[in-house]
Design a protein around this motif. Structure first.
Motif, PDB file in Angstrom:
ATOM      1  N   SER A  57      37.145   5.787 -19.155  1.00 18.77           N
ATOM      2  CA  SER A  57      36.815   5.077 -17.922  1.00 18.77           C
ATOM      3  C   SER A  57      37.897   5.233 -16.856  1.00 18.77           C
ATOM      4  CB  SER A  57      36.589   3.598 -18.209  1.00 18.77           C
ATOM      5  OG  SER A  57      37.820   2.996 -18.518  1.00 18.77           O
ATOM      6  N   LEU A  58      39.058   5.729 -17.261  1.00 20.86           N
ATOM      7  CA  LEU A  58      40.102   5.960 -16.256  1.00 20.86           C
ATOM      8  C   LEU A  58      39.742   7.103 -15.330  1.00 20.86           C
ATOM      9  CD1 LEU A  58      43.391   5.697 -18.311  1.00 20.86           C
ATOM     10  CD2 LEU A  58      42.647   4.207 -16.504  1.00 20.86           C
ATOM     11  N   PHE A  59      38.978   8.048 -15.852  1.00 19.67           N
ATOM     12  CA  PHE A  59      38.806   9.300 -15.103  1.00 19.67           C
ATOM     13  C   PHE A  59      37.370   9.519 -14.647  1.00 19.67           C
ATOM     14  CE2 PHE A  59      41.999   9.760 -18.464  1.00 19.67           C
ATOM     15  CZ  PHE A  59      43.120   9.857 -17.667  1.00 19.67           C
ATOM     16  N   ASN A  60      36.543   8.466 -14.681  1.00 19.82           N
ATOM     17  CA  ASN A  60      35.128   8.718 -14.417  1.00 19.82           C
ATOM     18  C   ASN A  60      34.755   8.596 -12.946  1.00 19.82           C
ATOM     19  OD1 ASN A  60      35.273   6.027 -14.096  1.00 19.82           O
ATOM     20  ND2 ASN A  60      33.494   5.539 -15.341  1.00 19.82           N
ATOM     21  N   ASN A  61      35.726   8.423 -12.103  1.00 20.07           N
ATOM     22  CA  ASN A  61      35.353   8.325 -10.687  1.00 20.07           C
ATOM     23  C   ASN A  61      36.273   9.150  -9.805  1.00 20.07           C
ATOM     24  OD1 ASN A  61      33.695   7.417  -8.688  1.00 20.07           O
ATOM     25  ND2 ASN A  61      34.981   5.666  -8.208  1.00 20.07           N
ATOM     26  N   ILE A  62      36.547  10.352 -10.254  1.00 19.90           N
ATOM     27  CA  ILE A  62      37.414  11.220  -9.455  1.00 19.90           C
ATOM     28  C   ILE A  62      36.531  12.115  -8.590  1.00 19.90           C
ATOM     29  CG2 ILE A  62      39.057  13.130  -9.610  1.00 19.90           C
ATOM     30  CD1 ILE A  62      40.198  11.730 -12.060  1.00 19.90           C
ATOM     31  N   GLU A  63      36.868  12.174  -7.346  1.00 19.90           N
ATOM     32  CA  GLU A  63      36.063  12.981  -6.425  1.00 19.90           C
ATOM     33  C   GLU A  63      36.881  14.134  -5.883  1.00 19.90           C
ATOM     34  OE1 GLU A  63      34.581  10.422  -3.383  1.00 19.90           O
ATOM     35  OE2 GLU A  63      32.857   9.814  -4.599  1.00 19.90           O
ATOM     36  N   ILE A  64      36.202  15.186  -5.521  1.00 20.83           N
ATOM     37  CA  ILE A  64      36.879  16.234  -4.762  1.00 20.83           C
ATOM     38  C   ILE A  64      36.080  16.467  -3.487  1.00 20.83           C
ATOM     39  CG2 ILE A  64      37.972  17.407  -6.704  1.00 20.83           C
ATOM     40  CD1 ILE A  64      35.740  19.388  -6.693  1.00 20.83           C
ATOM     41  N   LYS A  65      36.774  16.956  -2.508  1.00 25.13           N
ATOM     42  CA  LYS A  65      36.182  17.108  -1.187  1.00 25.13           C
ATOM     43  C   LYS A  65      36.417  18.532  -0.715  1.00 25.13           C
ATOM     44  CE  LYS A  65      36.343  13.085   1.469  1.00 25.13           C
ATOM     45  NZ  LYS A  65      36.932  12.209   2.469  1.00 25.13           N
ATOM     46  N   HIS A  66      35.428  19.124  -0.116  1.00 27.44           N
ATOM     47  CA  HIS A  66      35.613  20.440   0.490  1.00 27.44           C
ATOM     48  C   HIS A  66      35.526  20.299   2.007  1.00 27.44           C
ATOM     49  CE1 HIS A  66      34.256  22.725  -3.359  1.00 27.44           C
ATOM     50  NE2 HIS A  66      35.459  22.205  -3.451  1.00 27.44           N
ATOM     51  N   LEU A  67      36.488  20.888   2.683  1.00 24.47           N
ATOM     52  CA  LEU A  67      36.492  20.842   4.137  1.00 24.47           C
ATOM     53  C   LEU A  67      36.242  22.242   4.675  1.00 24.47           C
ATOM     54  CD1 LEU A  67      39.709  18.680   4.664  1.00 24.47           C
ATOM     55  CD2 LEU A  67      37.356  17.897   4.496  1.00 24.47           C
ATOM     56  N   ASP A  68      35.592  22.319   5.799  1.00 20.12           N
ATOM     57  CA  ASP A  68      35.431  23.637   6.404  1.00 20.12           C
ATOM     58  C   ASP A  68      36.611  23.915   7.336  1.00 20.12           C
ATOM     59  OD1 ASP A  68      34.966  22.208   8.661  1.00 20.12           O
ATOM     60  OD2 ASP A  68      32.817  22.621   8.760  1.00 20.12           O
ATOM     61  N   SER A  69      36.530  25.026   8.041  1.00 23.30           N
ATOM     62  CA  SER A  69      37.691  25.444   8.829  1.00 23.30           C
ATOM     63  C   SER A  69      38.001  24.457   9.954  1.00 23.30           C
ATOM     64  CB  SER A  69      37.451  26.838   9.406  1.00 23.30           C
ATOM     65  OG  SER A  69      36.157  26.884   9.943  1.00 23.30           O
ATOM     66  N   SER A  70      37.008  23.664  10.373  1.00 25.01           N
ATOM     67  CA  SER A  70      37.308  22.672  11.408  1.00 25.01           C
ATOM     68  C   SER A  70      37.560  21.292  10.796  1.00 25.01           C
ATOM     69  CB  SER A  70      36.177  22.624  12.429  1.00 25.01           C
ATOM     70  OG  SER A  70      34.937  22.553  11.778  1.00 25.01           O
ATOM     71  N   ASP A  71      37.882  21.282   9.514  1.00 23.73           N
ATOM     72  CA  ASP A  71      38.253  20.060   8.801  1.00 23.73           C
ATOM     73  C   ASP A  71      37.129  19.037   8.686  1.00 23.73           C
ATOM     74  OD1 ASP A  71      40.656  20.839   7.974  1.00 23.73           O
ATOM     75  OD2 ASP A  71      41.835  19.716   9.441  1.00 23.73           O
ATOM     76  N   ASP A  72      35.898  19.470   8.813  1.00 20.12           N
ATOM     77  CA  ASP A  72      34.777  18.570   8.571  1.00 20.12           C
ATOM     78  C   ASP A  72      34.413  18.647   7.082  1.00 20.12           C
ATOM     79  OD1 ASP A  72      34.518  17.732  11.166  1.00 20.12           O
ATOM     80  OD2 ASP A  72      33.251  19.447  11.715  1.00 20.12           O
ATOM     81  N   THR A  73      34.011  17.504   6.533  1.00 20.21           N
ATOM     82  CA  THR A  73      33.649  17.504   5.113  1.00 20.21           C
ATOM     83  C   THR A  73      32.342  18.251   4.923  1.00 20.21           C
ATOM     84  OG1 THR A  73      34.678  15.358   4.950  1.00 20.21           O
ATOM     85  CG2 THR A  73      33.266  15.998   3.130  1.00 20.21           C
TER      86      THR A  73
END
Lengths: 470, 335
Positions: free
Chosen positions: B19-35
């Motif tokens: 349960s410690l690790f079940n809510n890890i997110e990653i985010k990808h940004l484009d070249s203009s830093d938009d998600t």
């Protein structure tokens, strides 16, 4: 000249003949595969990798399957990351066909790095088995310079590792390969909402029509029970339900637990001659103290409200409207109430906040309609967004108009129940009822289950989970 | 010698770790830093039944792609006795049995064990890997403590430190093109848990509740003293455990009056206690349906009551139902 000048070692004519023969063989013994060039949307600098790719075009080409005996044994294995298929494929395609057919078509596509040759990282859709392969290596010198030229490319391919690539070739059998793979989220949308209906009687004499909280008290950890004096013989005892709120701060700035926000009338009772007493009885241990209220009685009020049809598709509580009392115009007070919505989206109860007065006939009750179902059909691979919010978008994978389940990927923000989701291409518009966090299509992720199990009496999160609750 | 018991301690620790690790997110940004994408990194317990995995993850046999990334998995990989945390074996501790209010449970001190865990992270992109690892490591200095309810029947919560041991980074980008790059980090942890033996259960209240206390006073110090005075106290219930409603109030009662009118006083005896809402009231005497009382007994608060409120009588039946932990109206902390 060191070579024998009387032997040509391959003239252009001979080379062309060989190429033609090879092309013909490929057409006869090959398989029609699709070549999908990778379009590099975003590249990471320093840590050099492509973090965003799209495959928007596909070109059918004949290819000879070199590993004609199949994929080899034991190509499916169970790893700690779930089931992995490690199928490998070796394809031979004609060099000339690639250069005269695919190169001209791909050269001018946006974000194409190289169009002159098949390249590593591009995809091959292999129709036998409906699989997507990624080119690992392109061998261009095998067979080695027959008549001083190479005629074929040998493509070493392995099954693609999916993440968040967009596959939008317009050919359904290719695009649907990704429907069960990738990082998918499922939204259950409000299909067809139906408006709830309710009826009520009328109490002719001595009903509690209003409960006024005179002191909110403090330190309640559970809504206290509401006790109202019983009515004289022949009457009916009124009942109420209290609600709490926790955001009121005392005058001295202290915030002492939850306070009583109000009391709803569940049953106005009947036959009261004087305003009955009302007390709050705490439940559980440390029940809270200090709340007090008074009651008002009236004749000709609204009676107990009974739900005749709970409706469906409610995401939030509908407004409840009572018809005005009849009789002389301007006299009497219109009753007011609130509705409670169950997890299933139906109206489960209606309570009175004011039972009204002066009703000569039972009132009619009108509940506001839920979102009466969305409209339109989402199109696979179209972009959807939260209404009027271009920053929260996703790409449609599949849409099931029977179950109202929408699978999306490439989510850029938080879609919440109650949000309206719009298809930019299809114009479809629906309200979200349930937004699943876990990927329910691909059965690997267990995040939600782990969270549920840990909060079910195992972990004491009074110190809170630093990683948040999913 | 051996009896069946199973507290699910190992399973509970595994779930707590996960349960410690079940809510890890990653985010990808484009070249203009938009998600452009937010992915909640899928997590699962690695070991599983082989046929079940095949059935769930490739139901139609043809798996169109190799795997969906990123993914994380965790695994319980070892168990070792930890002598440094050992305490005396003969010590026991007792607790109220959770859910059985009339019983006390007892167990010997637990034996300390270290559970070894491996958290594996598999990503397609190095950027994803760095995002995941950087979100995990700051919480372990080098331990992060979880409060785990290890033995449910005892309500025994223990703080289990999860200590980070080492990190193995594997990124096989070198070599020929037959092998694909595969980014795999393995983080090893130790969870310092405790294993409990069987829990003794004294289910019957009769053996554990003090039913009577007798104190004898002796005046002289002769070799054969005789008691001059003996006090005997029998604890009585201060609450109506059996919810025995004998009648209802006939009218509203304020906080200042001692005279209560009820609908029917036949079920109430003089010199007994009644409970209305949460207030305990002593009945001195009764005349018809009117009770002459002393309000707010046994440390309860005086409160208003409305006509029709239920009147509960406290009887011998309630005495028999006294729960362990009842303070009999005394204030102070129960140890």
């Amino acid at each position: 000249m060191v070579l024998n000048p009387f032997f040509q070692q391959g003239s252009p004519g001979e080379q062309s003949l060989v190429q033609d023969l090879i092309n013909e063989q490929l057409r006869m013994y090959g398989v029609e595969v699709y070549y999908l060039p990778r379009q590099y949307i975003t590249k990471n600098k320093v840590i050099r990798e492509v973090i965003q790719s799209e495959f928007n075009n596909s070109y059918p080409i004949e290819a000879y399957v070199d590993n004609f005996e199949g994929y080899g044994e034991n190509s499916v294995l169970l790893s700690k990351f779930g089931v992995q298929a490690t199928n490998e494929l070796k394809l031979i395609i004609s060099k000339e066909r690639f250069e005269t057919y695919i190169t001209p078509l791909t050269r001018n596509l946006p974000n194409i790095e190289l169009a002159t040759r098949p390249k590593e990282g591009d995809l091959i859709y292999f129709p036998l088995g409906d699989r997507l392969f990624e080119i690992k290596f392109v061998e261009h010198e095998k067979p080695f310079y027959q008549l001083q030229k190479n005629y074929v490319y040998e493509l070493s391919c392995e099954l693609f590792r999916a993440q968040d690539e967009i596959l939008d070739t317009g050919i359904e059998e290719i695009d649907d390969t990704f429907n069960v793979e990738g990082n998918i989220r499922t939204f259950t949308l409000v299909g067809s909402g139906t408006t709830a209906t309710a009826i009520s009687g009328r109490v002719v004499s001595g009903a509690v029509n209003q409960i006024i909280v005179t002191s909110r008290g403090e330190k309640y950890n559970h809504p206290p029970a509401v006790a109202i004096s019983s009515a004289p013989t022949g009457g009916t005892r009124a009942t109420g339900i209290s609600t709490l709120r926790d955001d009121i701060v005392n005058c001295d700035g202290t915030l002492i637990g939850e306070k009583v926000q109000g009391v709803f009338i569940e049953n106005p009772g009947s036959g009261y001659i004087v305003n009955p007493g009302i007390v709050f009885v705490g439940v559980n241990t440390n029940p809270g103290v200090g709340a007090a209220a008074t009651t008002r009685i009236s004749d000709n009020t609204v009676g107990v409200v009974t739900i005749s049809d709970g409706g469906g598709g409610y995401v939030s509580a509908p407004t409840v409207t009572f018809s005005a009392p009849g009789g002389l115009a301007g006299l009497g007070t219109t009753a007011q109430g609130i509705a409670v919505v169950s997890a299933a989206g139906t109206v489960s109860a209606i309570y009175l906040t004011h039972a009204g007065a002066g009703y000569t006939v039972a009132p009619t009750i009108t509940l506001s309609a839920p979102d009466l179902g969305g409209s339109g059909e989402f199109i696979p691979t179209e972009t959807v967004q939260v209404a009027n919010n271009t920053s929260i978008t996703a790409v449609v994978k599949t849409w099931n108009s029977v179950t109202n389940e929408l699978n999306v990927s490439n989510v850029t923000g938080e879609f919440k129940p109650g949000d309206t989701i719009e298809g930019l291409e299809s114009g479809a518009s629906y309200q979200i009822r349930i937004a699943e966090d876990d990927n329910t299509v691909n059965k690997y992720p267990d995040n939600e289950e782990i969270q549920l199990a840990s909060t079910d009496g195992i972990l004491d999160f009074s110190e809170s989970n630093p990683f948040g609750n999913p | 010698m051996f009896e069946y018991f199973y507290h699910e301690i190992l399973r509970r620790t595994i779930i707590s770790f996960g349960s410690l690790f079940n809510n890890i997110e990653i985010k990808h940004l484009d070249s203009s830093d938009d998600t452009v994408e937010i992915i909640k990194v899928p997590l699962a317990y690695g070991p599983q039944q082989k046929f079940l995995a095949r059935l769930e993850q490739s139901p139609n046999l043809n798996k169109p792609v190799q795997i969906t990334l990123p993914r994380m998995s965790f695994e319980f990989v070892g168990l070792q006795y930890d002598a440094s945390r050992k305490v005396t074996t003969t010590q026991t501790f007792k607790s109220h049995a959770v859910g059985v209010t009339t019983a006390i449970r007892k167990t010997y001190m637990p034996v300390p064990y270290n559970m070894a865990f491996e958290l594996s992270v598999y990503t397609k992109l190095n950027d994803d890997m760095l995002q995941i690892v950087e979100q995990i490591l700051p919480y372990f200095q080098p331990a992060y403590t979880l409060s785990v309810n290890l033995v449910e029947t005892l309500g025994e919560k223990r703080d289990i430190p999860v200590v980070i041991e080492n990190i193995t980074m594997s990124d096989n980008y070198e070599g020929d093109y037959k092998e694909r790059r595969s980014l795999l980090y393995t983080i090893r942890f130790t969870a310092k848990t405790y294993l409990f033996g069987p829990v003794g259960d004294t289910a019957s209240a009769s053996r554990d509740l003090i039913k009577r206390v007798r104190v004898g006073y002796v005046q002289d110090d002769s070799s054969t003293p005789t008691r001059d005075l003996t006090y005997t106290v029998v604890p009585r219930a201060t609450r109506s455990y059996d919810d025995n409603v004998v009648t209802n109030l006939a009218e509203d009662v304020g906080t200042t009056t001692n005279i209560l009118r009820v609908n029917d006083s036949s079920g109430i005896d003089e010199n007994t206690y009644i409970v209305i809402d949460n207030e305990s009231i002593y009945v001195d005497r009764k005349e018809g349906n009117t009770l002459f009382t002393r309000r707010a007994q046994d440390n309860t608060l005086v409160a208003s009551h409305v006509g029709g409120a239920a009147v509960n009588a406290i009887t011998d039946a309630d005495d028999a139902l006294i729960e362990i932990g009842d303070d009999f109206g005394f204030d102070g902390t129960l140890l």
